[in-house]
Write a protein that holds these residues in place. Sequence first.
Motif, PDB file in Angstrom:
ATOM      1  N   UNK A  56       0.813  -1.221   0.000  1.00  0.00           N
ATOM      2  CA  UNK A  56       0.000   0.000   0.000  1.00  0.00           C
ATOM      3  C   UNK A  56       0.842   1.266   0.000  1.00  0.00           C
ATOM      4  N   UNK A  57       2.168   1.118   0.008  1.00  0.00           N
ATOM      5  CA  UNK A  57       3.038   2.287  -0.030  1.00  0.00           C
ATOM      6  C   UNK A  57       3.499   2.773   1.327  1.00  0.00           C
ATOM      7  N   UNK A  58       3.098   2.093   2.411  1.00  0.00           N
ATOM      8  CA  UNK A  58       3.560   2.489   3.728  1.00  0.00           C
ATOM      9  C   UNK A  58       4.978   2.007   3.963  1.00  0.00           C
ATOM     10  N   UNK A  59       5.756   2.781   4.675  1.00  0.00           N
ATOM     11  CA  UNK A  59       7.151   2.463   4.945  1.00  0.00           C
ATOM     12  C   UNK A  59       7.270   1.512   6.134  1.00  0.00           C
ATOM     13  N   UNK A  60       8.163   0.532   5.977  1.00  0.00           N
ATOM     14  CA  UNK A  60       8.528  -0.378   7.053  1.00  0.00           C
ATOM     15  C   UNK A  60      10.018  -0.189   7.281  1.00  0.00           C
ATOM     16  N   UNK A  61      10.391   0.064   8.514  1.00  0.00           N
ATOM     17  CA  UNK A  61      11.788   0.259   8.877  1.00  0.00           C
ATOM     18  C   UNK A  61      12.338  -1.050   9.429  1.00  0.00           C
ATOM     19  N   UNK A  62      13.468  -1.486   8.889  1.00  0.00           N
ATOM     20  CA  UNK A  62      14.133  -2.706   9.347  1.00  0.00           C
ATOM     21  C   UNK A  62      15.426  -2.275  10.025  1.00  0.00           C
ATOM     22  N   UNK A  63      15.561  -2.591  11.328  1.00  0.00           N
ATOM     23  CA  UNK A  63      16.648  -2.074  12.160  1.00  0.00           C
ATOM     24  C   UNK A  63      17.516  -3.223  12.688  1.00  0.00           C
ATOM     25  N   UNK A  64      18.818  -2.997  12.686  1.00  0.00           N
ATOM     26  CA  UNK A  64      19.757  -3.961  13.269  1.00  0.00           C
ATOM     27  C   UNK A  64      19.568  -4.047  14.776  1.00  0.00           C
ATOM     28  N   UNK A  65      19.479  -5.264  15.295  1.00  0.00           N
ATOM     29  CA  UNK A  65      19.370  -5.476  16.739  1.00  0.00           C
ATOM     30  C   UNK A  65      20.626  -5.006  17.437  1.00  0.00           C
ATOM     31  N   UNK A  66      20.454  -4.357  18.580  1.00  0.00           N
ATOM     32  CA  UNK A  66      21.586  -3.909  19.367  1.00  0.00           C
ATOM     33  C   UNK A  66      21.324  -2.540  19.972  1.00  0.00           C
ATOM     34  N   UNK A  67      22.089  -2.209  20.996  1.00  0.00           N
ATOM     35  CA  UNK A  67      21.923  -0.904  21.657  1.00  0.00           C
ATOM     36  C   UNK A  67      20.516  -0.714  22.157  1.00  0.00           C
ATOM     37  N   UNK A  68      19.923   0.402  21.838  1.00  0.00           N
ATOM     38  CA  UNK A  68      18.557   0.683  22.290  1.00  0.00           C
ATOM     39  C   UNK A  68      17.516  -0.133  21.533  1.00  0.00           C
ATOM     40  N   UNK A  69      17.961  -0.838  20.483  1.00  0.00           N
ATOM     41  CA  UNK A  69      17.054  -1.680  19.701  1.00  0.00           C
ATOM     42  C   UNK A  69      17.340  -3.149  19.977  1.00  0.00           C
ATOM     43  N   UNK A  70      17.602  -3.497  21.223  1.00  0.00           N
ATOM     44  CA  UNK A  70      18.038  -4.823  21.531  1.00  0.00           C
ATOM     45  C   UNK A  70      17.073  -5.680  22.213  1.00  0.00           C
TER      46      UNK A  70
END
Length: 76
Positions: free
Chosen positions: A62-76
């Motif tokens: 549908x055109x919506x953005x999906x963010x794919x983030x590396x695990x680690x730090x504050x995203x752990x």
Amino acid sequence: MNFGRKEPYIPGDGYGHLAVVVDNLDAEHARFEREELSPGQLRDFKHDGATLARFFFVSDPDGYKIEVIQKGGRFG
């Protein structure tokens, strides 16, 4: 507004974006390319020379953005 909405979303007026955390960002980016999902460029978000986050974006059908983030730090 999201609650009680009756009409369908139009790309751009949905609520924010979805983000997912993965163990191996490079492998996921390569997999998205193999699947022809048109992932965006790998990005390094830095502050004072230190990487705070590594990520890329991809769009859903549908055109919506999906963010794919590396695990680690504050995203752990």
